[in-house]
Design a protein around this motif. Sequence first.
Motif, PDB file in Angstrom:
ATOM      1  N   GLY A 236       0.813  -1.219   0.000  1.00  0.00           N
ATOM      2  CA  GLY A 236       0.000   0.000   0.000  1.00  0.00           C
ATOM      3  C   GLY A 236       0.838   1.257   0.000  1.00  0.00           C
ATOM      4  N   VAL A 237       1.925   1.246   0.790  1.00  0.00           N
ATOM      5  CA  VAL A 237       2.800   2.422   0.853  1.00  0.00           C
ATOM      6  C   VAL A 237       3.491   2.659  -0.482  1.00  0.00           C
ATOM      7  N   LEU A 238       3.976   1.596  -1.107  1.00  0.00           N
ATOM      8  CA  LEU A 238       4.704   1.746  -2.366  1.00  0.00           C
ATOM      9  C   LEU A 238       3.798   2.204  -3.508  1.00  0.00           C
ATOM     10  N   ARG A 239       2.493   1.978  -3.396  1.00  0.00           N
ATOM     11  CA  ARG A 239       1.554   2.432  -4.429  1.00  0.00           C
ATOM     12  C   ARG A 239       1.071   3.864  -4.194  1.00  0.00           C
ATOM     13  N   THR A 240       1.493   4.477  -3.086  1.00  0.00           N
ATOM     14  CA  THR A 240       1.049   5.835  -2.764  1.00  0.00           C
ATOM     15  C   THR A 240       2.035   6.852  -3.329  1.00  0.00           C
ATOM     16  N   PRO A 241       1.569   7.848  -4.094  1.00  0.00           N
ATOM     17  CA  PRO A 241       2.491   8.844  -4.667  1.00  0.00           C
ATOM     18  C   PRO A 241       3.033   9.802  -3.607  1.00  0.00           C
ATOM     19  N   VAL A 242       4.133  10.440  -3.964  1.00  0.00           N
ATOM     20  CA  VAL A 242       4.729  11.445  -3.084  1.00  0.00           C
ATOM     21  C   VAL A 242       3.902  12.719  -3.162  1.00  0.00           C
ATOM     22  N   ASP A 243       3.754  13.397  -2.041  1.00  0.00           N
ATOM     23  CA  ASP A 243       3.002  14.645  -1.975  1.00  0.00           C
ATOM     24  C   ASP A 243       3.685  15.710  -2.842  1.00  0.00           C
ATOM     25  N   PRO A 244       2.987  16.280  -3.846  1.00  0.00           N
ATOM     26  CA  PRO A 244       3.617  17.293  -4.713  1.00  0.00           C
ATOM     27  C   PRO A 244       4.149  18.493  -3.927  1.00  0.00           C
ATOM     28  N   TYR A 245       3.484  18.863  -2.848  1.00  0.00           N
ATOM     29  CA  TYR A 245       3.955  19.986  -2.014  1.00  0.00           C
ATOM     30  C   TYR A 245       5.327  19.659  -1.424  1.00  0.00           C
ATOM     31  N   MET A 246       5.493  18.430  -0.930  1.00  0.00           N
ATOM     32  CA  MET A 246       6.770  18.028  -0.348  1.00  0.00           C
ATOM     33  C   MET A 246       7.865  17.968  -1.412  1.00  0.00           C
ATOM     34  N   VAL A 247       7.474  17.571  -2.626  1.00  0.00           N
ATOM     35  CA  VAL A 247       8.446  17.526  -3.720  1.00  0.00           C
ATOM     36  C   VAL A 247       8.908  18.939  -4.068  1.00  0.00           C
ATOM     37  N   LYS A 248       7.958  19.881  -4.141  1.00  0.00           N
ATOM     38  CA  LYS A 248       8.267  21.242  -4.579  1.00  0.00           C
ATOM     39  C   LYS A 248       9.072  22.009  -3.547  1.00  0.00           C
ATOM     40  N   TYR A 249       8.678  21.912  -2.284  1.00  0.00           N
ATOM     41  CA  TYR A 249       9.288  22.767  -1.263  1.00  0.00           C
ATOM     42  C   TYR A 249      10.360  22.073  -0.425  1.00  0.00           C
ATOM     43  N   GLU A 250      10.387  20.748  -0.409  1.00  0.00           N
ATOM     44  CA  GLU A 250      11.386  20.050   0.402  1.00  0.00           C
ATOM     45  C   GLU A 250      12.221  19.081  -0.413  1.00  0.00           C
ATOM     46  N   GLY A 251      11.929  18.986  -1.712  1.00  0.00           N
ATOM     47  CA  GLY A 251      12.689  18.072  -2.552  1.00  0.00           C
ATOM     48  C   GLY A 251      12.503  16.610  -2.163  1.00  0.00           C
ATOM     49  N   ALA A 252      11.333  16.292  -1.648  1.00  0.00           N
ATOM     50  CA  ALA A 252      11.068  14.929  -1.176  1.00  0.00           C
ATOM     51  C   ALA A 252      11.068  13.941  -2.334  1.00  0.00           C
ATOM     52  N   THR A 253      11.518  12.738  -2.041  1.00  0.00           N
ATOM     53  CA  THR A 253      11.500  11.656  -3.023  1.00  0.00           C
ATOM     54  C   THR A 253      10.722  10.471  -2.436  1.00  0.00           C
ATOM     55  N   ALA A 254      10.298   9.601  -3.315  1.00  0.00           N
ATOM     56  CA  ALA A 254       9.548   8.437  -2.864  1.00  0.00           C
ATOM     57  C   ALA A 254      10.474   7.486  -2.095  1.00  0.00           C
ATOM     58  N   PRO A 255       9.966   6.849  -1.044  1.00  0.00           N
ATOM     59  CA  PRO A 255      10.794   5.872  -0.327  1.00  0.00           C
ATOM     60  C   PRO A 255      11.104   4.680  -1.227  1.00  0.00           C
ATOM     61  N   THR A 256      12.288   4.150  -1.078  1.00  0.00           N
ATOM     62  CA  THR A 256      12.670   2.987  -1.888  1.00  0.00           C
ATOM     63  C   THR A 256      11.990   1.729  -1.345  1.00  0.00           C
ATOM     64  N   LYS A 257      11.958   0.707  -2.189  1.00  0.00           N
ATOM     65  CA  LYS A 257      11.370  -0.565  -1.752  1.00  0.00           C
ATOM     66  C   LYS A 257      12.137  -1.119  -0.550  1.00  0.00           C
ATOM     67  N   GLY A 258      13.463  -0.938  -0.550  1.00  0.00           N
ATOM     68  CA  GLY A 258      14.272  -1.415   0.566  1.00  0.00           C
ATOM     69  C   GLY A 258      13.922  -0.719   1.869  1.00  0.00           C
ATOM     70  N   GLN A 259      13.721   0.604   1.812  1.00  0.00           N
ATOM     71  CA  GLN A 259      13.349   1.352   3.014  1.00  0.00           C
ATOM     72  C   GLN A 259      12.015   0.878   3.573  1.00  0.00           C
ATOM     73  N   VAL A 260      11.049   0.702   2.699  1.00  0.00           N
ATOM     74  CA  VAL A 260       9.714   0.311   3.143  1.00  0.00           C
ATOM     75  C   VAL A 260       9.729  -1.094   3.725  1.00  0.00           C
ATOM     76  N   LEU A 261      10.417  -2.023   3.062  1.00  0.00           N
ATOM     77  CA  LEU A 261      10.470  -3.392   3.557  1.00  0.00           C
ATOM     78  C   LEU A 261      11.256  -3.490   4.858  1.00  0.00           C
ATOM     79  N   ALA A 262      12.332  -2.704   4.980  1.00  0.00           N
ATOM     80  CA  ALA A 262      13.093  -2.696   6.237  1.00  0.00           C
ATOM     81  C   ALA A 262      12.241  -2.172   7.376  1.00  0.00           C
ATOM     82  N   PHE A 263      11.445  -1.140   7.097  1.00  0.00           N
ATOM     83  CA  PHE A 263      10.584  -0.546   8.125  1.00  0.00           C
ATOM     84  C   PHE A 263       9.479  -1.501   8.556  1.00  0.00           C
TER      85      PHE A 263
END
Length: 198
Positions: free
Chosen positions: A36-63
């Motif tokens: 579910g997390v991997l299918r959720t897009p990154v918030d455009p606001y976070m991308v624009k103002y904080e340069g946020a990127t989508a979490p990697t599959k490794g990060q999500v699975l480790a978490f």
Amino acid sequence: MPAGALDFVRFLPLLLAGVFVLSVTTLGLSVCYASGVLRTPVDPYMVKYEGATAPTKGQVLAFSSLLPLLTTFLSLVDLVLYFVYFYGPAPLVYYLSVWSLAFLGWCTQAGLWVQCNGVQAEYSGAICFQRRLVLSIGQRPGYPINLSVGIADAMAVVGWTVIVVIVGVVMVAGVEWYGARPLPRRKDVKKVAEKGNV
């Protein structure tokens, strides 16, 4: 062991089997959570103002899945040691050390699961990657929009149940280890008492 004393060590295989079943359950829930997390897009606001990127599959699975996977493997190994190798419990110090570490790991993991899901994620800074995603603003705000709230809640509940059972493993090993210590001989006790009276 004194006559009539309760043999707590007989509960170890039941507790280890409980950890195994709960860990497998948590692992299944965590895979659904990661999907579910991997299918959720990154918030455009976070991308624009904080340069946020989508979490990697490794990060999500480790978490979500790493600790349940390790605990499933550990509990399975301990059951094999109990029934196949030792024909009884492994050295009690082993249970005390390994499962105490597992207890600390699960407390940290369950705390992160609670912290990083729901409205708390918004205030978690860089700890939780969930805050970078498009979050629900409905009845249960703060969850990624493609994530079932029930899965996240169930994962946390089962995780805390694992902690309770692990505490049982550590307590049984601790009680048995304490009871197995050699008692001081009467002669030694008498010598200590005489030295104290000098």
